[in-house]
Design a protein around this motif. Sequence first.
Motif, PDB file in Angstrom:
ATOM      1  N   VAL A  32      51.917 -21.896  -3.925  1.00 39.13           N
ATOM      2  CA  VAL A  32      50.630 -21.320  -3.495  1.00 39.13           C
ATOM      3  C   VAL A  32      50.652 -21.041  -2.000  1.00 39.13           C
ATOM      4  N   GLY A  33      51.239 -21.929  -1.253  1.00 40.99           N
ATOM      5  CA  GLY A  33      51.304 -21.760   0.203  1.00 40.99           C
ATOM      6  C   GLY A  33      52.546 -22.424   0.753  1.00 40.99           C
ATOM      7  N   ASN A  34      52.830 -22.113   1.999  1.00 36.30           N
ATOM      8  CA  ASN A  34      54.007 -22.676   2.662  1.00 36.30           C
ATOM      9  C   ASN A  34      53.614 -23.986   3.343  1.00 36.30           C
ATOM     10  N   PRO A  35      54.148 -25.112   2.898  1.00 34.13           N
ATOM     11  CA  PRO A  35      53.766 -26.400   3.504  1.00 34.13           C
ATOM     12  C   PRO A  35      54.229 -26.550   4.947  1.00 34.13           C
ATOM     13  N   LEU A  36      55.132 -25.689   5.398  1.00 33.79           N
ATOM     14  CA  LEU A  36      55.606 -25.777   6.784  1.00 33.79           C
ATOM     15  C   LEU A  36      54.810 -24.888   7.727  1.00 33.79           C
ATOM     16  N   ALA A  37      53.834 -24.171   7.202  1.00 34.11           N
ATOM     17  CA  ALA A  37      53.111 -23.195   8.022  1.00 34.11           C
ATOM     18  C   ALA A  37      52.444 -23.839   9.228  1.00 34.11           C
ATOM     19  N   GLN A  38      51.958 -25.066   9.081  1.00 34.45           N
ATOM     20  CA  GLN A  38      51.232 -25.717  10.167  1.00 34.45           C
ATOM     21  C   GLN A  38      52.085 -26.738  10.926  1.00 34.45           C
ATOM     22  N   VAL A  39      53.338 -26.844  10.564  1.00 32.67           N
ATOM     23  CA  VAL A  39      54.208 -27.810  11.251  1.00 32.67           C
ATOM     24  C   VAL A  39      54.653 -27.232  12.592  1.00 32.67           C
ATOM     25  N   ARG A  40      54.510 -28.011  13.645  1.00 34.91           N
ATOM     26  CA  ARG A  40      54.909 -27.587  14.984  1.00 34.91           C
ATOM     27  C   ARG A  40      55.970 -28.538  15.524  1.00 34.91           C
ATOM     28  N   ILE A  41      57.086 -27.972  15.913  1.00 38.24           N
ATOM     29  CA  ILE A  41      58.174 -28.760  16.491  1.00 38.24           C
ATOM     30  C   ILE A  41      58.444 -28.240  17.895  1.00 38.24           C
ATOM     31  N   ALA A  42      58.552 -29.154  18.820  1.00 36.51           N
ATOM     32  CA  ALA A  42      58.821 -28.754  20.206  1.00 36.51           C
ATOM     33  C   ALA A  42      60.153 -28.015  20.286  1.00 36.51           C
ATOM     34  N   ARG A  43      60.142 -26.908  20.999  1.00 39.66           N
ATOM     35  CA  ARG A  43      61.359 -26.117  21.147  1.00 39.66           C
ATOM     36  C   ARG A  43      62.381 -26.885  21.992  1.00 39.66           C
TER      37      ARG A  43
END
Length: 306
Positions: free
Chosen positions: A22-33
């Motif tokens: 239904v959706g991408n579970p990683l869409a809201q994941v933020r990892i420091a560059r």
Amino acid sequence: MDRVRATLRSALNAAVREGLLVGNPLAQVRIARPVRPHPVIWTDERVAAWRRDGIRPPVAVWTLRQLITFLNGVENDRLAALWWLIALRGLRRGEAAGLHRDDLDSASRELAVSRQLVALPGELCCGPPKSRASSRTIALDDEGTRRLARQAVQQGIELMEHRFSDQRRSDARARTGPGWQQGEALFTYADGRPIRPEYLTHRFHVLVSELDLPPIRLHDLRHGAATIALASRTDLKVIQQMLGHSSIVTTADTYTSVLPEAAHRAAQATADMIIEAARSAPGTRRSGVPVTHIPAAALESGYCQT
């Protein structure tokens, strides 16, 4: 980690498009560059600190003097032409290992880069370069062209002198893939097999240690090639093409460490232009302070174009 996340996100986006999710579970994941280390020069101060404390920068390039020491020191190494090629033209390790003899055009002084060699467990795989821009034709200098031509001749002699059993030839072909032919690579072992990329790294570290030079990675020779090209006032667009970068931003941001000599010339030229402009401005009292002749200093730095 950033690349792993990008790959996983792309796969999950494909699953969403196919209706599997239904959706991408990683869409809201933020990892420091990650912070990419930029090359620094092995100045006398850094060399002294390394010899005293063993401290070394993660990415470093040699000065022109140190590079000359290396090239002179490997003059009799059977891969001297390869070291010259990477140090001056900035090829990647896999690109150099993947070169064929037919890629060299001695008459035009050009070298075609169209593949790279990648080591996998038990075999070598030949594939396309890192990106579309990495498939390129590189201009060679006269000395580099002669060195590569001599390399091909010398390896042909070595191959004629070397005797293999048929079984050993068959095993070598199996290890290096079905498209491999004995002696067709531009850089080979004495028995005609193409050089493995990891061997180049090992051999380079041995040579650097023997010459007692400050340590750099084999890939740092590529950084150094861009640095020296920039110091010799080569246009940045030309350096981008030489290295096979897709974007000139990558070239400018990553590979253009400034050699101390070039930095001092630029600093002097900038000061000379300011002082000369101040002295020649209307209503300005001329000073008795000696000033370096502006045209010569500016032209030497490469910042003023005529």
